[in-house]
Scaffold this motif. Sequence first.
Motif, PDB file in Angstrom:
ATOM      1  N   THR A 107      73.669  40.463  18.633  1.00 45.15           N
ATOM      2  CA  THR A 107      72.236  40.155  18.543  1.00 45.15           C
ATOM      3  C   THR A 107      71.979  39.030  17.540  1.00 45.15           C
ATOM      4  OG1 THR A 107      71.746  42.448  19.082  1.00 45.15           O
ATOM      5  CG2 THR A 107      69.984  41.201  18.021  1.00 45.15           C
ATOM      6  N   LYS A 108      71.204  38.028  17.960  1.00 38.66           N
ATOM      7  CA  LYS A 108      71.011  36.846  17.105  1.00 38.66           C
ATOM      8  C   LYS A 108      69.594  36.808  16.551  1.00 38.66           C
ATOM      9  CE  LYS A 108      74.515  34.125  19.539  1.00 38.66           C
ATOM     10  NZ  LYS A 108      74.793  33.086  20.535  1.00 38.66           N
ATOM     11  N   GLY A 109      69.316  37.697  15.619  1.00 37.08           N
ATOM     12  CA  GLY A 109      67.970  37.721  15.049  1.00 37.08           C
ATOM     13  C   GLY A 109      67.986  38.258  13.626  1.00 37.08           C
ATOM     14  N   SER A 135      79.588  35.986  18.006  1.00 33.11           N
ATOM     15  CA  SER A 135      78.586  34.928  18.128  1.00 33.11           C
ATOM     16  C   SER A 135      79.265  33.616  18.507  1.00 33.11           C
ATOM     17  CB  SER A 135      77.837  34.774  16.791  1.00 33.11           C
ATOM     18  OG  SER A 135      76.682  33.991  16.958  1.00 33.11           O
ATOM     19  N   GLY A 136      78.485  32.729  19.112  1.00 26.36           N
ATOM     20  CA  GLY A 136      79.034  31.434  19.512  1.00 26.36           C
ATOM     21  C   GLY A 136      78.182  30.835  20.609  1.00 26.36           C
ATOM     22  N   PRO A 137      78.606  29.691  21.162  1.00 27.43           N
ATOM     23  CA  PRO A 137      77.837  29.051  22.237  1.00 27.43           C
ATOM     24  C   PRO A 137      78.072  29.786  23.551  1.00 27.43           C
ATOM     25  CG  PRO A 137      79.738  27.706  21.621  1.00 27.43           C
ATOM     26  CD  PRO A 137      79.787  28.924  20.761  1.00 27.43           C
ATOM     27  N   ASN A 138      77.273  30.823  23.799  1.00 25.12           N
ATOM     28  CA  ASN A 138      77.584  31.782  24.863  1.00 25.12           C
ATOM     29  C   ASN A 138      76.370  32.082  25.741  1.00 25.12           C
ATOM     30  OD1 ASN A 138      79.698  33.839  22.659  1.00 25.12           O
ATOM     31  ND2 ASN A 138      80.109  31.895  23.646  1.00 25.12           N
ATOM     32  N   LYS A 191      69.844  29.071  14.615  1.00 27.19           N
ATOM     33  CA  LYS A 191      69.797  27.979  15.609  1.00 27.19           C
ATOM     34  C   LYS A 191      68.692  28.163  16.641  1.00 27.19           C
ATOM     35  CE  LYS A 191      71.648  30.535  18.921  1.00 27.19           C
ATOM     36  NZ  LYS A 191      71.131  30.828  20.254  1.00 27.19           N
ATOM     37  N   ASN A 192      68.235  29.389  16.858  1.00 24.07           N
ATOM     38  CA  ASN A 192      67.193  29.628  17.867  1.00 24.07           C
ATOM     39  C   ASN A 192      65.898  28.881  17.557  1.00 24.07           C
ATOM     40  OD1 ASN A 192      68.662  31.365  19.545  1.00 24.07           O
ATOM     41  ND2 ASN A 192      68.280  33.102  18.183  1.00 24.07           N
ATOM     42  N   VAL A 193      65.606  28.748  16.272  1.00 26.09           N
ATOM     43  CA  VAL A 193      64.378  28.066  15.843  1.00 26.09           C
ATOM     44  C   VAL A 193      64.430  26.587  16.261  1.00 26.09           C
ATOM     45  CG1 VAL A 193      63.176  27.285  13.761  1.00 26.09           C
ATOM     46  CG2 VAL A 193      64.010  29.647  13.922  1.00 26.09           C
ATOM     47  N   ILE A 246      74.386  23.205  19.345  1.00 23.22           N
ATOM     48  CA  ILE A 246      74.403  22.186  20.407  1.00 23.22           C
ATOM     49  C   ILE A 246      73.987  22.800  21.739  1.00 23.22           C
ATOM     50  CG2 ILE A 246      75.907  20.699  21.811  1.00 23.22           C
ATOM     51  CD1 ILE A 246      77.520  20.109  19.257  1.00 23.22           C
ATOM     52  N   VAL A 247      74.617  23.935  22.101  1.00 27.28           N
ATOM     53  CA  VAL A 247      74.321  24.477  23.434  1.00 27.28           C
ATOM     54  C   VAL A 247      72.861  24.906  23.542  1.00 27.28           C
ATOM     55  CG1 VAL A 247      74.931  26.950  23.199  1.00 27.28           C
ATOM     56  CG2 VAL A 247      75.352  25.780  25.316  1.00 27.28           C
ATOM     57  N   THR A 248      72.354  25.539  22.500  1.00 30.97           N
ATOM     58  CA  THR A 248      70.998  26.088  22.610  1.00 30.97           C
ATOM     59  C   THR A 248      69.954  24.978  22.525  1.00 30.97           C
ATOM     60  OG1 THR A 248      71.963  27.914  21.361  1.00 30.97           O
ATOM     61  CG2 THR A 248      69.682  28.131  21.928  1.00 30.97           C
ATOM     62  N   CYS A 249      70.269  23.914  21.797  1.00 33.29           N
ATOM     63  CA  CYS A 249      69.313  22.801  21.685  1.00 33.29           C
ATOM     64  C   CYS A 249      69.404  21.839  22.865  1.00 33.29           C
ATOM     65  CB  CYS A 249      69.545  22.014  20.395  1.00 33.29           C
ATOM     66  SG  CYS A 249      69.061  22.910  18.914  1.00 33.29           S
ATOM     67  N   PRO A 252      68.531  23.729  29.192  1.00 37.01           N
ATOM     68  CA  PRO A 252      67.348  24.381  29.762  1.00 37.01           C
ATOM     69  C   PRO A 252      67.615  25.845  30.133  1.00 37.01           C
ATOM     70  CG  PRO A 252      67.759  22.263  30.832  1.00 37.01           C
ATOM     71  CD  PRO A 252      68.965  22.560  29.976  1.00 37.01           C
ATOM     72  N   LYS A 253      68.886  26.282  30.073  1.00 38.31           N
ATOM     73  CA  LYS A 253      69.167  27.706  30.348  1.00 38.31           C
ATOM     74  C   LYS A 253      68.840  28.575  29.134  1.00 38.31           C
ATOM     75  CE  LYS A 253      73.039  26.527  33.352  1.00 38.31           C
ATOM     76  NZ  LYS A 253      74.458  26.199  33.251  1.00 38.31           N
ATOM     77  N   SER A 254      68.716  27.969  27.953  1.00 40.92           N
ATOM     78  CA  SER A 254      68.391  28.749  26.753  1.00 40.92           C
ATOM     79  C   SER A 254      66.925  29.171  26.796  1.00 40.92           C
ATOM     80  CB  SER A 254      68.651  27.898  25.504  1.00 40.92           C
ATOM     81  OG  SER A 254      67.757  28.258  24.471  1.00 40.92           O
ATOM     82  N   ARG A 255      66.657  30.453  26.526  1.00 36.96           N
ATOM     83  CA  ARG A 255      65.274  30.942  26.554  1.00 36.96           C
ATOM     84  C   ARG A 255      64.454  30.355  25.409  1.00 36.96           C
ATOM     85  NH1 ARG A 255      67.584  36.077  27.196  1.00 36.96           N
ATOM     86  NH2 ARG A 255      68.605  35.443  25.290  1.00 36.96           N
ATOM     87  N   ASN A 256      65.098  30.121  24.256  1.00 37.16           N
ATOM     88  CA  ASN A 256      64.375  29.513  23.140  1.00 37.16           C
ATOM     89  C   ASN A 256      63.965  28.076  23.482  1.00 37.16           C
ATOM     90  OD1 ASN A 256      64.358  31.490  20.773  1.00 37.16           O
ATOM     91  ND2 ASN A 256      66.465  31.622  21.521  1.00 37.16           N
ATOM     92  N   TYR A 257      64.888  27.351  24.086  1.00 33.16           N
ATOM     93  CA  TYR A 257      64.599  25.983  24.545  1.00 33.16           C
ATOM     94  C   TYR A 257      63.455  26.028  25.567  1.00 33.16           C
ATOM     95  CZ  TYR A 257      65.783  21.443  26.792  1.00 33.16           C
ATOM     96  OH  TYR A 257      65.764  20.165  27.328  1.00 33.16           O
TER      97      TYR A 257
HETATM   98  O1  LIG Z   1      72.470  32.473  22.004  1.00 30.76           O
HETATM   99  C1  LIG Z   1      72.488  31.936  23.081  1.00 30.76           C
HETATM  100  C2  LIG Z   1      73.553  30.996  23.487  1.00 30.76           C
HETATM  101  O2  LIG Z   1      74.618  31.023  22.588  1.00 30.76           O
HETATM  102  C3  LIG Z   1      71.394  32.178  24.038  1.00 30.76           C
HETATM  103  O3  LIG Z   1      70.300  31.441  23.657  1.00 30.76           O
HETATM  104  P1  LIG Z   1      68.854  31.878  24.140  1.00 30.76           P
HETATM  105  O4  LIG Z   1      68.595  33.228  23.539  1.00 30.76           O
HETATM  106  O5  LIG Z   1      67.961  30.801  23.655  1.00 30.76           O
HETATM  107  O6  LIG Z   1      68.902  31.945  25.657  1.00 30.76           O
END
Ligand SMILES: O=C(CO)COP(=O)(O)O
Length: 340
Positions: A107-109, A135-138, A191-193, A246-249, A252-257
């Motif tokens: 969990t990333k929070g 954790s990682g670019p996943n 990184k989500n921010v 890098i991946v999250t920023c 477009p698949k990232s929910r935060n993005y």
């Molecule tokens: O943590 C993630 C990729 O590593 C997923 O990012 P999102 O929660 O923004 O989709």
Amino acid sequence: MTVQQPIAVIGGGSFGTAIANLLAENGQAVHLWMRDPEQAEAIRSNRENPRYLKGVRILDGVQPTSDLPATLAACELVFVALPSSALRQALQPVCEALTGKMLVSTTKGIEAQSFKLMSQILEEIAPDARIGVLSGPNLAREVAEHALTASVIASEDEALCRKVQETLHGRTFRVYASRDRFGVELGGALKNVYAIMSGMAAALGMGENTKSMLITRALAEMTRFAVNLGANPMTFLGLAGVGDLIVTCSSPKSRNYQVGHALGEGLSLENAVGRIGEVAEGVNTIKVLKAKADELQVYMPLVTGLHAILFEGRTLEQVIEALMSGEPKTDVDFISASGF
Ligand SMILES: O=C(CO)COP(=O)(O)O
Ligand SMILES: NC(=O)C1=CN([C@@H]2O[C@H](COP(=O)(O)OP(=O)(O)OC[C@H]3O[C@@H](n4cnc5c(N)ncnc54)[C@H](OP(=O)(O)O)[C@@H]3O)[C@@H](O)[C@H]2O)C=CC1
């Protein structure tokens, strides 16, 4: 012949489902816990989780369940893939069943009131458990669709790291080990921010120079903050730091993005979050991070700017003007300043 113990994954959203499938692919029996018995039954019958990972076949080795006590009783190794807002509330009532288990948070929070990371909450509610962080670019969908991917298991417990590598490392998923649990976990939360900001920049048609500046200054800012809390800055050069940033920023698949993109299109925060329909941890993280940065007096102009747009009624134009007219600074200042 020894009977293999099943592995638990707690959380039937996109990441829990993706991790459960990876484990099953490696021949592990997996109990995938979700709170909704109807969802568990539907996944058992249809071998698909259409709300969170449409089109991905859930392997036969994954047993969906809504019986949390039975799941914890059967499993020694437990991956936790719940939103940060739900983790304490879901696991506190079963804390006795966590004693002695290997608990791996994905969990990333950050918890709002306490500023605790999720593995710190696990440690608090289950003091006799063995704790790690993955954790990682996943991005979950890419993991589930077998994009070549790497992740980090971080724990001071080397046997736990080895166990996670043995069970999760596979044909398309490499698992690296780290002893820096705090740094790895903080990187994933922070990184989500910046992904929200990057989505906004993309929606506004900003150039590649701008996107690159944003990611690089985000790395400087999050590392400066982490160093202030005592983390090792070198961890931020790894997969769970710059890799995940890098991946999250950029995706477009990232929910935060996606939340940032929707904001850039002019949606309110409430509508942007509602449109995604999945957890975007950065929305809560920005609030706690701004408060903590103010308390510690850490210079975080990007966090301050995003907070001003989302919660203080400032316009993007005002914030950009303030950011660009700020006093010139040194490029890489955060490592030497820390004494590392
Ligand atoms: O943590 C993630 C990729 O590593 C997923 O990012 P999102 O929660 O923004 O989709
Ligand atoms: N998705 C990704 O690419 C990645 C996500 N992560 C992290 O994993 C964590 C989980 O994210 P993800 O799987 O994407 O989230 P999703 O939004 O895809 O799914 C959330 C899941 O949590 C469940 N849930 C929500 N509230 C509760 C509760 N109170 N009790 C029990 N279950 C609850 C939901 O159940 P219900 O359907 O019943 O609401 C759903 O199964 C986040 O911290 C995220 O940052 C980490 C790496 C990658």
